[in-house]
Design a protein around this motif. Structure first.
Motif, mmCIF file in Angstrom:
data_model
loop_
_atom_site.group_PDB
_atom_site.id
_atom_site.type_symbol
_atom_site.label_atom_id
_atom_site.label_comp_id
_atom_site.label_asym_id
_atom_site.label_seq_id
_atom_site.Cartn_x
_atom_site.Cartn_y
_atom_site.Cartn_z
ATOM 1 N N ASP A 144 -10.169 -2.772 -12.905
ATOM 2 C CA ASP A 144 -10.230 -3.392 -11.577
ATOM 3 C C ASP A 144 -9.342 -4.634 -11.491
ATOM 4 O OD1 ASP A 144 -11.828 -1.460 -10.478
ATOM 5 O OD2 ASP A 144 -13.688 -2.607 -10.640
ATOM 6 N N VAL A 145 -9.285 -5.420 -12.559
ATOM 7 C CA VAL A 145 -8.390 -6.590 -12.574
ATOM 8 C C VAL A 145 -6.941 -6.117 -12.438
ATOM 9 C CG1 VAL A 145 -7.468 -8.451 -14.025
ATOM 10 C CG2 VAL A 145 -9.946 -8.098 -13.860
ATOM 11 N N PHE A 146 -6.598 -5.067 -13.150
ATOM 12 C CA PHE A 146 -5.255 -4.492 -13.053
ATOM 13 C C PHE A 146 -4.975 -4.018 -11.627
ATOM 14 C CE2 PHE A 146 -2.571 -0.662 -13.227
ATOM 15 C CZ PHE A 146 -1.401 -1.228 -13.702
ATOM 16 N N ILE A 147 -5.945 -3.347 -11.017
ATOM 17 C CA ILE A 147 -5.789 -2.849 -9.641
ATOM 18 C C ILE A 147 -5.539 -4.011 -8.679
ATOM 19 C CG2 ILE A 147 -7.031 -1.765 -7.709
ATOM 20 C CD1 ILE A 147 -6.263 0.318 -9.638
ATOM 21 N N VAL A 148 -6.337 -5.071 -8.799
ATOM 22 C CA VAL A 148 -6.167 -6.232 -7.916
ATOM 23 C C VAL A 148 -4.771 -6.831 -8.102
ATOM 24 C CG1 VAL A 148 -6.956 -8.592 -7.435
ATOM 25 C CG2 VAL A 148 -8.620 -6.751 -7.705
ATOM 26 N N PHE A 149 -4.313 -6.907 -9.332
ATOM 27 C CA PHE A 149 -2.976 -7.443 -9.608
ATOM 28 C C PHE A 149 -1.894 -6.571 -8.962
ATOM 29 C CE2 PHE A 149 0.804 -7.592 -12.408
ATOM 30 C CZ PHE A 149 1.177 -8.914 -12.164
ATOM 31 N N ILE A 150 -2.008 -5.261 -9.097
ATOM 32 C CA ILE A 150 -1.020 -4.341 -8.513
ATOM 33 C C ILE A 150 -1.055 -4.422 -6.988
ATOM 34 C CG2 ILE A 150 -0.531 -1.869 -8.175
ATOM 35 C CD1 ILE A 150 0.534 -2.932 -10.800
ATOM 36 N N ILE A 151 -2.248 -4.516 -6.411
ATOM 37 C CA ILE A 151 -2.366 -4.646 -4.949
ATOM 38 C C ILE A 151 -1.713 -5.951 -4.508
ATOM 39 C CG2 ILE A 151 -3.985 -4.964 -3.028
ATOM 40 C CD1 ILE A 151 -5.898 -3.052 -4.536
ATOM 41 N N TRP A 152 -1.936 -7.017 -5.269
ATOM 42 C CA TRP A 152 -1.336 -8.308 -4.936
ATOM 43 C C TRP A 152 0.193 -8.224 -4.966
ATOM 44 C CZ3 TRP A 152 1.399 -11.730 -8.242
ATOM 45 C CH2 TRP A 152 1.700 -12.959 -7.660
ATOM 46 N N LEU A 153 0.751 -7.579 -5.999
ATOM 47 C CA LEU A 153 2.208 -7.419 -6.073
ATOM 48 C C LEU A 153 2.744 -6.651 -4.877
ATOM 49 C CD1 LEU A 153 2.839 -6.542 -9.844
ATOM 50 C CD2 LEU A 153 3.412 -8.672 -8.654
ATOM 51 N N GLU A 154 2.064 -5.580 -4.527
ATOM 52 C CA GLU A 154 2.487 -4.756 -3.394
ATOM 53 C C GLU A 154 2.346 -5.523 -2.072
ATOM 54 O OE1 GLU A 154 4.215 -1.163 -2.262
ATOM 55 O OE2 GLU A 154 3.846 -1.974 -4.254
ATOM 56 N N TYR A 155 1.280 -6.276 -1.931
ATOM 57 C CA TYR A 155 1.057 -7.076 -0.714
ATOM 58 C C TYR A 155 2.126 -8.160 -0.589
ATOM 59 C CZ TYR A 155 -1.419 -9.921 2.746
ATOM 60 O OH TYR A 155 -1.771 -10.624 3.868
ATOM 61 N N LYS A 156 2.450 -8.792 -1.712
ATOM 62 C CA LYS A 156 3.482 -9.824 -1.715
ATOM 63 C C LYS A 156 4.826 -9.236 -1.255
ATOM 64 C CE LYS A 156 5.248 -11.934 -5.482
ATOM 65 N NZ LYS A 156 5.319 -12.692 -6.720
ATOM 66 N N ARG A 157 5.141 -8.041 -1.735
ATOM 67 C CA ARG A 157 6.387 -7.371 -1.329
ATOM 68 C C ARG A 157 6.359 -7.025 0.163
ATOM 69 N NH1 ARG A 157 8.457 -2.377 -0.487
ATOM 70 N NH2 ARG A 157 6.485 -1.382 -0.896
ATOM 71 N N LYS A 158 5.215 -6.552 0.627
ATOM 72 C CA LYS A 158 5.075 -6.207 2.040
ATOM 73 C C LYS A 158 5.260 -7.431 2.926
ATOM 74 C CE LYS A 158 2.165 -2.832 3.879
ATOM 75 N NZ LYS A 158 3.241 -1.999 4.245
#
Length: 162
Positions: A144-158
């Motif tokens: 879940d920590v990994f998922i949150v990190f990946i979502i954050w990276l994708e959100y930052k790019r968006k």
């Protein structure tokens, strides 16, 4: 050369994001299914299933730690625990699927909501981990920590693209 490398890293992150979110939805489906099965199963049936699974191990080695732990857990499973487990599994599964669908549809609002809700689940998992020291729970928490990190990276790019 540097632009090519950045584009390649971006593609890996995008693919990792998609696979991770699909895994969350997949796990969510099985959490709901497990919650439903757990709710309709009688405690007696559940205990007998666990005991029958551990019986062979106990026959071979009466001091088998895992088999004894499973039997002890089955015997200590209170009705309140079963109700909590059912509600938690179904709620967590529904949230996972709901957020995964909207993340895959690239809904901007889903990114911060996903990070917030998954972070709340992580906080709860940390709390539970220090009561159970469950390796499985630790693995799910790290996932879940990994998922949150990946979502954050994708959100930052968006956000940059807007």
């Amino acid at each position: 050369m540097k632009i090519f490398k950045v584009a390649r890293i971006r593609k890996v992150i995008d693919r990792t994001f998609e696979i991770s979110v699909l895994l969350k939805a997949f796990f969510g489906f099985f959490e709901i299914l497990g919650g439903i099965l757990f709710s309709i199963s009688d405690r007696f049936i559940m205990n007998n299933f666990i005991i029958s699974m551990a019986q062979q191990e106990i026959a071979e080695d009466q001091n088998d730690l895992i088999a004894n732990f499973l039997i002890k857990s089955a015997n200590n499973l209170a009705n309140g625990t079963q109700v909590f487990a059912v509600v938690y599994l179904i709620f967590h599964g529904v949230i996972n699927i709901f957020l995964a669908v909207f993340l895959l549809k690239n809904k901007t609002w889903a990114y911060p909501w996903s990070m917030a809700l998954f972070s709340l689940f992580i906080i709860y998992q940390v709390y539970r981990y220090f009561h159970t020291y469950s390796f499985e729970l630790l693995f799910l928490m790290l996932f879940d920590v990994f998922i949150v990190f990946i979502i954050w990276l994708e959100y930052k790019r968006k956000k940059k693209a807007i």
